[in-house]
Write an enzyme that holds these catalytic residues in place. Structure first.
Site, short mmCIF file in Angstrom:
data_model
loop_
_atom_site.label_atom_id
_atom_site.label_comp_id
_atom_site.label_asym_id
_atom_site.label_seq_id
_atom_site.Cartn_x
_atom_site.Cartn_y
_atom_site.Cartn_z
N CYS B 74 -40.51 8.40 -35.94
CA CYS B 74 -40.34 6.94 -36.03
C CYS B 74 -41.66 6.28 -35.65
CB CYS B 74 -39.25 6.46 -35.08
SG CYS B 74 -37.67 7.32 -35.21
N CYS B 77 -44.65 5.81 -38.19
CA CYS B 77 -44.60 4.66 -39.11
C CYS B 77 -44.63 3.32 -38.36
CB CYS B 77 -43.33 4.68 -39.96
SG CYS B 77 -43.32 5.97 -41.21
N HIS B 78 -43.77 3.22 -37.31
CA HIS B 78 -43.55 1.91 -36.68
C HIS B 78 -44.50 1.63 -35.51
CE1 HIS B 78 -39.81 1.07 -38.88
NE2 HIS B 78 -39.43 2.31 -38.65
N CYS B 112 -33.35 5.27 -42.47
CA CYS B 112 -34.71 5.74 -42.20
C CYS B 112 -34.74 7.26 -42.11
CB CYS B 112 -35.22 5.16 -40.87
SG CYS B 112 -36.18 3.65 -41.05
N CYS B 175 -7.69 -10.62 -33.88
CA CYS B 175 -8.75 -10.71 -32.85
C CYS B 175 -8.71 -12.09 -32.21
CB CYS B 175 -10.12 -10.51 -33.47
SG CYS B 175 -10.32 -9.11 -34.56
N CYS B 178 -6.32 -13.15 -29.26
CA CYS B 178 -6.71 -12.80 -27.89
C CYS B 178 -8.05 -13.43 -27.53
CB CYS B 178 -6.80 -11.28 -27.73
SG CYS B 178 -5.19 -10.50 -27.45
N HIS B 179 -9.07 -13.18 -28.35
CA HIS B 179 -10.45 -13.44 -27.90
C HIS B 179 -10.89 -14.89 -28.09
CE1 HIS B 179 -11.06 -9.24 -26.99
NE2 HIS B 179 -10.56 -8.92 -28.16
N ARG B 216 -15.66 0.13 -30.00
CA ARG B 216 -14.87 -0.95 -29.37
C ARG B 216 -13.87 -1.53 -30.36
NH1 ARG B 216 -11.91 -2.78 -27.10
NH2 ARG B 216 -11.74 -4.48 -25.63
N CYS B 220 -9.61 -1.59 -30.08
CA CYS B 220 -8.72 -2.75 -30.22
C CYS B 220 -7.68 -2.48 -31.30
CB CYS B 220 -9.52 -4.01 -30.58
SG CYS B 220 -10.00 -5.00 -29.15
#
Lengths: 151, 259
Positions: B74, B77-78, B112, B175, B178-179, B216, B220
């Site tokens: 990585c 290149c970066h 990549c 979602c 609740c949120h 996550r 849920c």
């Protein structure tokens, strides 16, 4: 909506809002009749003790995730929904049963799961496909238990 | 005012209002960090106590590692990630200019790996991919989440919002219910957060591991007894884009700790 139906009613879909708006205009200002449900056909008499166990069981009844109630021994009760204390004084068994079966009949925005509806949900988990949260017997047990919560 | 007139007025406002009634005003937004206990906050603030920092360290090693003879690392290149990757994670998911594909950060790393490095991409949720994600997220610590709408991802924002408001599973919950509508309340003793993805990937005490935003999401969905979308699904990426639009401007606190 009366205070007793409880849950937050935000984010109402526009179509429903229009329908509700027209309904309010068309209707004399009085309470709507409370939905009721007749006893479900069951293989045994209702058992309020088993109903109590279901209500206390966070994986089975799930009730205390959202509700609190007159159960001082239970820790971590929820506060998303009204207390179950006095539920048996506020509602008849037929009204309690209707709420359990499908609370959306009371409030289209409710967060209360439909305990005796196996169809109409989106992306039901495979393990639960075609199954209701509670059986007919369990609905009758929980109804019988909630009816004992009087104040 | 009669009750009927009050209701009519309230519903009228609801019809005219451009924003959903449950939209959280910018001044009311709270990150998961803001809403968790002091102990977990202290653990996150201390890089020597934050378990996610192990993944950052591992990711730094992978960033610099040459994956095989004649294949670039990585870094080759970066360059220096502290400079070249600063603020980059805060702008993902992003549209790839050459192909038009919308990639989330892990998807970009995988691309990549397969297209630039010529190696088999690391699987989602694998230790190697989480480590690289954590290392990149670290370079955006404190950076404000960029608005996906401002980078032309309006369609994805709309699709993501539809998913956010769709009821799913046997428990038939969205979602938003609740949120957006019940955040701050107690779900069986757990405080419901506002679902602002500022800290991913993060160490969750419940997992005893570092995990991704999609993990996550899966949690849920499983909780409401819904069938989760597969890893890397376009639906998850749309949902992430909507959540990032909703959280735009909030500071990234990755790699975070959460209960």
């Amino acid at each position: 909506m009366t205070g007793r139906t409880g849950h937050a009613g935000n984010g109402r879909p526009r179509g429903l809002a229009i329908a509700a708006f027209l309904a309010v205009l068309a209707m004399p200002a009085r309470a709507q009749p409370v939905p009721e449900a007749a006893p479900l056909p069951v293989s045994r008499p209702a058992d309020p003790e088993n109903g109590r166990r279901i209500v206390m069981d966070r994986r089975k009844g799930l009730c205390l995730l959202c509700h609190s109630g007159p159960f001082p021994e239970m820790r971590f009760q929820g506060d998303l929904a009204p207390s179950l204390a006095g539920a048996g004084s506020r509602w008849t068994p037929a009204q309690l049963r209707a709420r359990l079966i499908d609370s959306r009949l009371f409030n289209g925005e409710t967060i209360m799961p439909p305990y005796f509806r196996a169809e109409g949900q989106t992306r039901m988990a495979r393990a639960f496909a075609g199954r209701t949260i509670l059986t007919a017997e369990e609905i009758e047990d929980v109804t019988a238990f909630l009816a004992t919560l009087r104040e | 005012m009669t009750r009927r007139a009050a209701l009519a007025l309230a519903l009228g406002c609801l019809l005219l209002g451009p924003a959903p009634a449950d939209e959280i005003h910018a001044s009311q937004r709270l990150s998961g960090y803001d809403m968790m206990g002091a102990e977990a906050q202290a653990m996150q603030r201390d890089d020597f106590a934050n378990p996610a920092m192990l993944a950052v360290k591992e990711g730094e090693g992978l960033w610099n590692a040459v994956p095989g003879q004649g294949r670039p690392s990585c870094q080759s290149c970066h360059g220096n990630a502290a400079a070249s990757m600063k603020g980059v994670a805060a702008r993902y998911p992003a549209r790839e200019a050459s192909t038009g594909r919308v990639l989330d950060l892990p998807g970009q790393i995988q691309t990549c790996q397969s297209e630039r490095q010529g190696i088999a991409p690391a699987a989602r949720e694998s230790a190697a991919l989480l480590a690289l994600e954590a290392f990149l997220a670290m370079q955006s610590r404190g950076a404000p989440l960029a608005s996906p709408r401002a980078r032309g991802l309006d369609d994805a924002v709309s699709r993501g919002e539809a998913l956010y408001r769709q009821r799913f599973g046997q428990l038939d919950l969205s979602c938003a219910q609740c949120h957006s509508q019940n955040w701050g309340r107690s779900l069986g003793g757990t405080r419901i957060p506002q679902a602002h993805p500022t800290g991913y990937p993060l160490f969750r005490m419940e997992w005893q591991a570092i995990g991704s935003l999609q993990r996550r999401f899966r949690n849920c969905m499983t909780g409401i007894r819904a069938e989760p979308f597969p890893p890397g699904a376009a639906e998850w990426i749309d949902l992430e884009i909507y959540l990032k639009e909703r959280a735009a401007g909030m500071a990234m606190d990755a790699p975070a700790v959460r209960p």
